[in-house]
Design an enzyme around this catalytic site. Structure first.
Site, PDB file in Angstrom:
ATOM      1  N   ASP A 195     -15.199  -3.237  10.306  1.00 39.87           N
ATOM      2  CA  ASP A 195     -13.907  -3.856   9.992  1.00 39.87           C
ATOM      3  C   ASP A 195     -13.026  -3.823  11.229  1.00 39.87           C
ATOM      4  O   ASP A 195     -12.851  -2.768  11.855  1.00 39.87           O
ATOM      5  CB  ASP A 195     -13.231  -3.105   8.841  1.00 39.87           C
ATOM      6  CG  ASP A 195     -12.049  -3.880   8.270  1.00 39.87           C
ATOM      7  OD1 ASP A 195     -11.956  -5.098   8.520  1.00 39.87           O
ATOM      8  OD2 ASP A 195     -11.223  -3.265   7.579  1.00 39.87           O
ATOM      9  N   HIS A 218       0.061  -7.850  11.474  1.00 44.54           N
ATOM     10  CA  HIS A 218      -0.307  -6.738  10.604  1.00 44.54           C
ATOM     11  C   HIS A 218      -0.281  -5.416  11.361  1.00 44.54           C
ATOM     12  O   HIS A 218       0.269  -4.414  10.868  1.00 44.54           O
ATOM     13  CB  HIS A 218      -1.700  -6.976  10.021  1.00 44.54           C
ATOM     14  CG  HIS A 218      -2.228  -5.814   9.238  1.00 44.54           C
ATOM     15  ND1 HIS A 218      -1.698  -5.427   8.029  1.00 44.54           N
ATOM     16  CD2 HIS A 218      -3.230  -4.921   9.509  1.00 44.54           C
ATOM     17  CE1 HIS A 218      -2.350  -4.357   7.579  1.00 44.54           C
ATOM     18  NE2 HIS A 218      -3.280  -4.042   8.461  1.00 44.54           N
ATOM     19  N   GLU A 253      -6.379  -5.357   1.201  1.00 48.09           N
ATOM     20  CA  GLU A 253      -6.291  -6.011   2.494  1.00 48.09           C
ATOM     21  C   GLU A 253      -7.030  -7.336   2.385  1.00 48.09           C
ATOM     22  O   GLU A 253      -8.242  -7.365   2.133  1.00 48.09           O
ATOM     23  CB  GLU A 253      -6.874  -5.149   3.614  1.00 48.09           C
ATOM     24  CG  GLU A 253      -6.001  -3.927   3.910  1.00 48.09           C
ATOM     25  CD  GLU A 253      -6.411  -3.184   5.163  1.00 48.09           C
ATOM     26  OE1 GLU A 253      -5.544  -2.509   5.741  1.00 48.09           O
ATOM     27  OE2 GLU A 253      -7.591  -3.265   5.562  1.00 48.09           O
ATOM     28  N   GLU A 303      -8.821 -10.299   3.792  1.00 47.40           N
ATOM     29  CA  GLU A 303      -9.549 -10.494   5.039  1.00 47.40           C
ATOM     30  C   GLU A 303     -10.588 -11.588   4.903  1.00 47.40           C
ATOM     31  O   GLU A 303     -10.865 -12.081   3.805  1.00 47.40           O
ATOM     32  CB  GLU A 303     -10.230  -9.191   5.477  1.00 47.40           C
ATOM     33  CG  GLU A 303      -9.286  -7.991   5.570  1.00 47.40           C
ATOM     34  CD  GLU A 303      -9.917  -6.790   6.233  1.00 47.40           C
ATOM     35  OE1 GLU A 303     -10.863  -6.969   7.053  1.00 47.40           O
ATOM     36  OE2 GLU A 303      -9.484  -5.662   5.949  1.00 47.40           O
ATOM     37  N   ASP A 325     -10.589  -5.484   1.488  1.00 50.01           N
ATOM     38  CA  ASP A 325     -10.862  -4.114   1.919  1.00 50.01           C
ATOM     39  C   ASP A 325      -9.852  -3.201   1.220  1.00 50.01           C
ATOM     40  O   ASP A 325      -8.812  -2.856   1.782  1.00 50.01           O
ATOM     41  CB  ASP A 325     -10.745  -4.004   3.437  1.00 50.01           C
ATOM     42  CG  ASP A 325     -11.220  -2.661   3.955  1.00 50.01           C
ATOM     43  OD1 ASP A 325     -12.179  -2.123   3.384  1.00 50.01           O
ATOM     44  OD2 ASP A 325     -10.644  -2.163   4.927  1.00 50.01           O
ATOM     45  N   ARG A 370      -3.661   4.125   0.727  1.00 42.76           N
ATOM     46  CA  ARG A 370      -2.769   4.348   1.859  1.00 42.76           C
ATOM     47  C   ARG A 370      -2.355   5.810   2.016  1.00 42.76           C
ATOM     48  O   ARG A 370      -2.124   6.274   3.140  1.00 42.76           O
ATOM     49  CB  ARG A 370      -1.517   3.476   1.713  1.00 42.76           C
ATOM     50  CG  ARG A 370      -1.797   1.983   1.715  1.00 42.76           C
ATOM     51  CD  ARG A 370      -2.476   1.517   2.983  1.00 42.76           C
ATOM     52  NE  ARG A 370      -2.614   0.068   3.014  1.00 42.76           N
ATOM     53  CZ  ARG A 370      -3.269  -0.597   3.964  1.00 42.76           C
ATOM     54  NH1 ARG A 370      -3.856   0.067   4.949  1.00 42.76           N
ATOM     55  NH2 ARG A 370      -3.351  -1.909   3.924  1.00 42.76           N
ATOM     56  N   GLN A 396      -5.299   7.476   3.576  1.00 41.90           N
ATOM     57  CA  GLN A 396      -5.417   6.973   4.941  1.00 41.90           C
ATOM     58  C   GLN A 396      -4.384   7.614   5.875  1.00 41.90           C
ATOM     59  O   GLN A 396      -4.716   8.025   6.987  1.00 41.90           O
ATOM     60  CB  GLN A 396      -5.246   5.452   4.945  1.00 41.90           C
ATOM     61  CG  GLN A 396      -5.335   4.803   6.322  1.00 41.90           C
ATOM     62  CD  GLN A 396      -5.007   3.317   6.283  1.00 41.90           C
ATOM     63  OE1 GLN A 396      -4.720   2.752   5.225  1.00 41.90           O
ATOM     64  NE2 GLN A 396      -5.067   2.662   7.426  1.00 41.90           N
ATOM     65  N   LYS A 416     -10.740   4.190   3.016  1.00 43.62           N
ATOM     66  CA  LYS A 416     -11.303   2.842   3.081  1.00 43.62           C
ATOM     67  C   LYS A 416     -12.697   2.728   2.463  1.00 43.62           C
ATOM     68  O   LYS A 416     -13.107   1.640   2.051  1.00 43.62           O
ATOM     69  CB  LYS A 416     -11.406   2.413   4.546  1.00 43.62           C
ATOM     70  CG  LYS A 416     -10.082   2.301   5.275  1.00 43.62           C
ATOM     71  CD  LYS A 416      -9.369   1.028   4.901  1.00 43.62           C
ATOM     72  CE  LYS A 416      -8.196   0.775   5.831  1.00 43.62           C
ATOM     73  NZ  LYS A 416      -7.575  -0.532   5.588  1.00 43.62           N
ATOM     74  N   THR A 435     -15.258  -2.199  -0.963  1.00 41.78           N
ATOM     75  CA  THR A 435     -14.895  -3.423  -0.261  1.00 41.78           C
ATOM     76  C   THR A 435     -15.523  -4.575  -1.033  1.00 41.78           C
ATOM     77  O   THR A 435     -16.744  -4.606  -1.204  1.00 41.78           O
ATOM     78  CB  THR A 435     -15.417  -3.425   1.187  1.00 41.78           C
ATOM     79  OG1 THR A 435     -14.867  -2.314   1.896  1.00 41.78           O
ATOM     80  CG2 THR A 435     -15.037  -4.718   1.895  1.00 41.78           C
ATOM     81  N   GLU A 453       2.659  -3.868   3.411  1.00 45.00           N
ATOM     82  CA  GLU A 453       3.633  -4.689   4.128  1.00 45.00           C
ATOM     83  C   GLU A 453       4.557  -5.424   3.165  1.00 45.00           C
ATOM     84  O   GLU A 453       5.761  -5.560   3.427  1.00 45.00           O
ATOM     85  CB  GLU A 453       2.913  -5.705   5.005  1.00 45.00           C
ATOM     86  CG  GLU A 453       2.032  -5.102   6.075  1.00 45.00           C
ATOM     87  CD  GLU A 453       1.095  -6.142   6.656  1.00 45.00           C
ATOM     88  OE1 GLU A 453       1.475  -6.807   7.633  1.00 45.00           O
ATOM     89  OE2 GLU A 453      -0.028  -6.297   6.115  1.00 45.00           O
TER      90      GLU A 453
END
Length: 400
Positions: free
Chosen positions: A116, A123, A187, A189, A221, A225, A228, A241, A245, A346
């Protein structure tokens, strides 16, 4: 245009033709290609001698076919177009068409390795401000090489697979605690699927991108948080993570995206020679993120700072080999506006600015029962639209 009912003029006409794997009734998994609201059984087509691929289309996943290389991909695609556009083939092909509503879509390929990247400047800057307030949002190396990490291939799952809320350590004012993540995120992607393998010790140049990459999938993904933030220094993402996925069931071949390439953002400072791609092009893919049916964001892929070709070149520059079925992801796709971001971290600015969904519920991060769906489209020839399908998942409670 195709003679298949409903396909002509749709985003799944013969200008698209994404590959997938499906089951129908009690029959085993087999490779198919989507045309309109049908799946063409390629296993049956090769068995009947309608397509020649050395038996690769009779396998239960795309890996063997993808390993054949670009010349074979193009030949098979050309033949499929012939079968679906020439009325002379209609009688023999029609029995091999299955309505989408009658099939179950599976993982389209066996994932070898999963990498990844972190290639959106917007971002990376946003996350830097949220996770490292008071520090420069971009670290000094970010504009010199595509930042990435090795993920867990065994937890790449098909769209629709329930997402079990992960457990792990998170930091509190009283010290670390163990339990379910309370800041579960997404996420949005784009994933690139390697077809042609490379040899250990060799490297893939930016010019050879289209010889090695078979196609594109949408990718979510999922990210914890709180896990993380506690674990990522000094070695980066790990348990926050690796739990899941999700990818879309359709692999859109690169040939279907030939008209979606556009100039990529100017890179300043100039990159090193092995990363220099001329022309410097990215894909103009338009993503959309729906949270419990509410459209909350539309991330623009064309603004990604690092291109797919640069990512593959960097991934292999040390001599690391790639295999058929390897998957590498773009990193979260985010634009400059709040309604263009590809993560809820975000969107709610670290959970400090909740959003209200269409049903009146208020959210910061994902709650059990929430469903997230990511879709995308690209421009095709003659003003047509290429659909990349969707990747979706619903959060279910943690298992302690």
């Amino acid at each position: 245009m195709s003679w298949v009912e409903g396909a002509a003029g749709s985003s799944y006409d013969t200008h698209n033709l994404p590959y997938g794997v499906f089951t129908h009734g009690d029959a085993p998994a087999r490779i198919g290609v989507r045309i309109g609201e049908f799946v063409l059984d390629l296993d049956g087509a090769e068995a009947a001698g309608l397509i020649l691929a050395g038996g690769a289309l009779r396998a239960p996943s795309l890996n063997e076919f993808m390993a054949l290389g670009h010349a074979q991909w193009s030949a098979v695609r050309k033949r499929i177009v012939e079968l679906l556009t020439d009325p002379a083939h209609r009688a023999v092909v029609t029995p091999l068409l299955h309505p989408l509503a009658e099939v179950t879509l599976r993982m389209p390929f066996e994932v070898g390795d999963y990498v990844d990247f972190y290639s959106s400047e917007q971002h990376a800057s946003n996350v830097g401000q949220i996770f490292r307030p008071g520090e420069p949002p971009l670290l000094p190396n970010w504009k010199h090489l595509p930042i990435g990490y090795h993920g867990r291939a065994g937890t790449v799952v098909a769209s629709g697979t329930p997402i079990v809320r992960p457990c792990g350590q998170r930091s509190t004012p009283d010290g670390p605690v163990y339990g379910p993540s309370v800041r579960l995120d997404i996420e949005a992607e784009v994933g690139f699927v390697v077809g042609l393998p490379s040899a250990l010790g060799d490297r893939v140049s930016v010019e050879d991108f289209s010889e090695y990459v078979f196609g594109v999938v949408l990718l979510n993904d999922w990210s914890a948080r709180d896990l993380q933030a506690w674990e990522y220094r000094p070695l980066g993402p790990f348990l926050g993570k690796s739990f899941a996925t999700s990818i879309s069931p359709w692999v859109v071949p690169l040939d279907a995206l030939a008209h979606a390439w556009v100039p990529a953002p100017v890179q300043d400072p100039p990159v090193l020679d092995y990363l220099r791609d001329e022309p410097h092009l990215g894909l103009d893919l338009r993503l959309a993120v729906d949270w419990n049916g509410s459209r909350v964001s539309e991330p623009p892929f064309a603004g990604m700072y690092w291109t797919p070709a640069q990512q593959l070149a960097h991934l292999t520059v040390n001599g690391a080999s790639v295999r058929s079925g390897d998957l590498y992801a773009s990193g979260t796709v985010s634009g400059v506006r709040r309604d263009q971001v590809g993560s809820f971290l975000e969107l709610t600015w670290g959970g400090g600015e909740p959003v209200t969904l269409a049903d009146g519920t208020v959210r910061t991060f994902l709650e059990d029962g929430d469903t997230v769906t990511i879709t995308a489209t690209a421009a095709g020839a003659d003003g047509r639209t290429v659909s990349l399908g969707e990747v979706t998942g619903t959060v279910v409670p943690a298992r302690r």
